[in-house]
Design a protein around this motif. Structure first.
Motif, PDB file in Angstrom:
ATOM      1  N   UNK A  44      60.749   8.092   0.424  1.00 51.72           N
ATOM      2  CA  UNK A  44      61.534   9.291   0.753  1.00 51.72           C
ATOM      3  C   UNK A  44      60.690  10.556   0.746  1.00 51.72           C
ATOM      4  N   UNK A  45      59.505  10.506   0.114  1.00 54.59           N
ATOM      5  CA  UNK A  45      58.603  11.664   0.124  1.00 54.59           C
ATOM      6  C   UNK A  45      57.532  11.535   1.199  1.00 54.59           C
ATOM      7  N   UNK A  46      57.625  10.519   2.042  1.00 55.35           N
ATOM      8  CA  UNK A  46      56.628  10.293   3.094  1.00 55.35           C
ATOM      9  C   UNK A  46      55.230  10.076   2.532  1.00 55.35           C
ATOM     10  N   UNK A  47      55.162   9.268   1.459  1.00 54.83           N
ATOM     11  CA  UNK A  47      53.865   8.850   0.949  1.00 54.83           C
ATOM     12  C   UNK A  47      53.168   9.843   0.061  1.00 54.83           C
ATOM     13  N   UNK A  48      53.919  10.518  -0.817  1.00 49.64           N
ATOM     14  CA  UNK A  48      53.300  11.543  -1.676  1.00 49.64           C
ATOM     15  C   UNK A  48      53.232  11.152  -3.141  1.00 49.64           C
ATOM     16  N   UNK A  49      53.546   9.902  -3.475  1.00 47.99           N
ATOM     17  CA  UNK A  49      53.554   9.473  -4.870  1.00 47.99           C
ATOM     18  C   UNK A  49      52.151   9.305  -5.420  1.00 47.99           C
ATOM     19  N   UNK A  50      51.931   9.790  -6.641  1.00 51.59           N
ATOM     20  CA  UNK A  50      50.798   9.407  -7.483  1.00 51.59           C
ATOM     21  C   UNK A  50      51.413   8.800  -8.744  1.00 51.59           C
ATOM     22  N   UNK A  51      51.068   7.564  -9.031  1.00 51.57           N
ATOM     23  CA  UNK A  51      51.668   6.868 -10.167  1.00 51.57           C
ATOM     24  C   UNK A  51      50.748   6.999 -11.372  1.00 51.57           C
ATOM     25  N   UNK A  52      51.090   7.928 -12.254  1.00 54.10           N
ATOM     26  CA  UNK A  52      50.368   8.072 -13.504  1.00 54.10           C
ATOM     27  C   UNK A  52      51.047   7.240 -14.578  1.00 54.10           C
ATOM     28  N   UNK A  53      50.277   6.399 -15.262  1.00 54.12           N
ATOM     29  CA  UNK A  53      50.844   5.483 -16.251  1.00 54.12           C
ATOM     30  C   UNK A  53      49.972   5.467 -17.499  1.00 54.12           C
ATOM     31  N   UNK A  54      50.550   4.960 -18.580  1.00 55.82           N
ATOM     32  CA  UNK A  54      49.819   4.826 -19.820  1.00 55.82           C
ATOM     33  C   UNK A  54      50.419   3.719 -20.660  1.00 55.82           C
ATOM     34  N   UNK A  55      49.723   3.345 -21.723  1.00 60.39           N
ATOM     35  CA  UNK A  55      50.222   2.252 -22.566  1.00 60.39           C
ATOM     36  C   UNK A  55      51.166   2.754 -23.659  1.00 60.39           C
ATOM     37  N   UNK A  56      51.189   4.062 -23.933  1.00 57.59           N
ATOM     38  CA  UNK A  56      52.123   4.609 -24.914  1.00 57.59           C
ATOM     39  C   UNK A  56      51.594   4.543 -26.336  1.00 57.59           C
ATOM     40  N   UNK A  57      52.203   5.369 -27.192  1.00 59.20           N
ATOM     41  CA  UNK A  57      51.753   5.425 -28.583  1.00 59.20           C
ATOM     42  C   UNK A  57      52.869   5.666 -29.586  1.00 59.20           C
ATOM     43  N   UNK A  58      54.096   5.946 -29.127  1.00 58.11           N
ATOM     44  CA  UNK A  58      55.176   6.334 -30.035  1.00 58.11           C
ATOM     45  C   UNK A  58      55.991   5.094 -30.403  1.00 58.11           C
ATOM     46  N   UNK A  59      55.648   4.484 -31.536  1.00 62.92           N
ATOM     47  CA  UNK A  59      56.244   3.195 -31.908  1.00 62.92           C
ATOM     48  C   UNK A  59      57.765   3.269 -32.037  1.00 62.92           C
ATOM     49  N   UNK A  60      58.292   4.378 -32.543  1.00 69.31           N
ATOM     50  CA  UNK A  60      59.738   4.486 -32.710  1.00 69.31           C
ATOM     51  C   UNK A  60      60.470   4.368 -31.382  1.00 69.31           C
ATOM     52  N   UNK A  61      59.865   4.892 -30.320  1.00 70.28           N
ATOM     53  CA  UNK A  61      60.475   4.799 -28.998  1.00 70.28           C
ATOM     54  C   UNK A  61      60.395   3.369 -28.466  1.00 70.28           C
ATOM     55  N   UNK A  62      59.261   2.702 -28.693  1.00 71.11           N
ATOM     56  CA  UNK A  62      59.148   1.292 -28.339  1.00 71.11           C
ATOM     57  C   UNK A  62      60.239   0.481 -29.039  1.00 71.11           C
ATOM     58  N   UNK A  63      60.401   0.713 -30.344  1.00 72.39           N
ATOM     59  CA  UNK A  63      61.387  -0.045 -31.114  1.00 72.39           C
ATOM     60  C   UNK A  63      62.797   0.202 -30.603  1.00 72.39           C
ATOM     61  N   UNK A  64      63.099   1.440 -30.273  1.00 76.04           N
ATOM     62  CA  UNK A  64      64.412   1.788 -29.747  1.00 76.04           C
ATOM     63  C   UNK A  64      64.725   0.989 -28.485  1.00 76.04           C
ATOM     64  N   UNK A  65      63.735   0.852 -27.620  1.00 83.52           N
ATOM     65  CA  UNK A  65      63.924   0.197 -26.331  1.00 83.52           C
ATOM     66  C   UNK A  65      63.705  -1.312 -26.394  1.00 83.52           C
ATOM     67  N   UNK A  66      63.310  -1.816 -27.550  1.00 87.34           N
ATOM     68  CA  UNK A  66      63.025  -3.238 -27.661  1.00 87.34           C
ATOM     69  C   UNK A  66      61.760  -3.645 -26.925  1.00 87.34           C
ATOM     70  N   UNK A  67      60.838  -2.695 -26.757  1.00 90.92           N
ATOM     71  CA  UNK A  67      59.586  -2.967 -26.054  1.00 90.92           C
ATOM     72  C   UNK A  67      58.523  -3.398 -27.061  1.00 90.92           C
ATOM     73  N   UNK A  68      57.717  -4.414 -26.746  1.00 89.64           N
ATOM     74  CA  UNK A  68      56.665  -4.850 -27.670  1.00 89.64           C
ATOM     75  C   UNK A  68      55.591  -3.787 -27.810  1.00 89.64           C
ATOM     76  N   UNK A  69      55.175  -3.538 -29.045  1.00 93.72           N
ATOM     77  CA  UNK A  69      54.223  -2.462 -29.327  1.00 93.72           C
ATOM     78  C   UNK A  69      52.811  -2.970 -29.587  1.00 93.72           C
ATOM     79  N   UNK A  70      52.673  -4.024 -30.388  1.00 94.29           N
ATOM     80  CA  UNK A  70      51.354  -4.416 -30.863  1.00 94.29           C
ATOM     81  C   UNK A  70      50.432  -4.898 -29.746  1.00 94.29           C
ATOM     82  N   UNK A  71      50.987  -5.495 -28.701  1.00 94.73           N
ATOM     83  CA  UNK A  71      50.148  -5.998 -27.614  1.00 94.73           C
ATOM     84  C   UNK A  71      50.241  -5.115 -26.377  1.00 94.73           C
TER      85      UNK A  71
END
Length: 292
Positions: free
Chosen positions: A113-140
């Motif tokens: 919808x933006x005609x090819x203007x996306x830049x996908x910035x990503x990271x592995x994360x560091x806030x364990x409480x947020x991982x736990x809230x979402x049920x996302x695995x943290x240690x690996x």
């Protein structure tokens, strides 16, 4: 002193509020204020604007991280409709919070919808409480994030993707729409040497935070960077192109000298109008697109 090759981008105001960094007016700013900033940056030729992701933060993090984080997909989707050229960067999505095909579908739609203007910035994360809230695995999260990056590269621009890795495996599924860019830029955020190593080996750029210019330059010197690799660095101090243009030029040149290909600009500002005036003044000092 000039640095014609370095591009300028926005550390987008309003979409996050961080104590000590955000201006008071941002707290009550409207979507029209944000759209006006995006439209102005678009007209002036700034390279990209960004929006970060947090789902929910522990209240004890209020003073360190702030509490307000606009959702990047909704925000960038709206701003895509209000702009024409400026690129739209997530800075950053946390990989473990999403299945790779979920990212490919949602942000592939944004790319379309933006005609090819996306830049996908990503990271592995560091806030364990947020991982736990979402049920996302943290240690690996490190090796899982690496696998997610490989899965994303295999699926972002392909309507029938196939990938088989350590954590993610899929084929025989259709993702429609998908990204219209043949190669969506993927940048890695983070504040460690490991984040840069991940970026050099699995992505197209590095966009660190809370890393000094000196540390960035030292780390960058340890790698042979691929052709076209983007290094997105903030200046060490807010820019003041209105009142101190010469110092602003010096800061841009110094940031570029430490390895930046794009400088994420930020200002001291007191209102949306003051912010817009800074955007104009900086564009007069330095071509935002990096072309002399």
């Amino acid at each position: 002193m000039s640095t014609p090759s370095v591009k300028l981008s926005l550390s987008t105001p309003v979409v996050i509020t961080v104590p000590g960094a955000s201006a008071a007016w941002e707290q009550d700013a409207s979507i029209e204020d944000l759209a006006q900033i995006a439209e102005t940056a678009d007209r002036l030729g700034y390279h990209h604007l960004n929006c970060s992701e947090h789902i929910a933060l522990p209240a004890v993090e209020r003073q360190r991280r702030g509490m307000r984080y606009w959702d990047p997909l909704a925000t960038l989707g709206y701003l895509a409709a209000r702009t024409q050229r400026i690129r739209l960067a997530t800075n950053v999505l946390v990989l473990a919070y999403h299945h790779p095909l979920e990212i490919a579908k949602r942000y592939g739609t944004l790319d379309k919808l933006s005609n090819g203007r996306l830049i996908l910035g990503v990271g592995v994360g560091s806030l364990k409480a947020e991982f736990d809230l979402l049920g996302a695995p943290f240690d690996d999260r490190g090796p899982r994030g690496d696998d997610a990056l490989r899965a994303l590269r295999a699926s972002l621009s392909v309507s029938e993707p196939a990938y088989h890795g350590e954590f993610y495996s899929f084929d025989g599924m259709v993702v429609d729409p998908c990204a219209v860019q043949a190669h969506v830029p993927i940048w890695i955020g983070g504040r460690t040497l490991r984040s840069l190593r991940r970026a050099v080996t699995l992505a197209d750029g590095w966009s660190p935070f809370n890393v000094t210019l000196q540390q960035s330059r030292e780390w960058l010197g340890r790698f042979e960077l691929p052709a076209g690799f983007e290094v997105v660095l903030p200046p060490p101090a807010p820019l003041d192109p209105i009142n101190d243009p010469e110092r602003t030029r010096e800061i841009l040149a110094d940031t570029a000298a430490h390895g930046a290909t794009t400088v994420t600009t930020w200002f001291t500002h007191t209102s949306v109008q003051h912010y817009l005036e800074n955007l104009h003044a900086l564009a007069e000092l330095h071509p935002p697109g990096g072309v002399a």
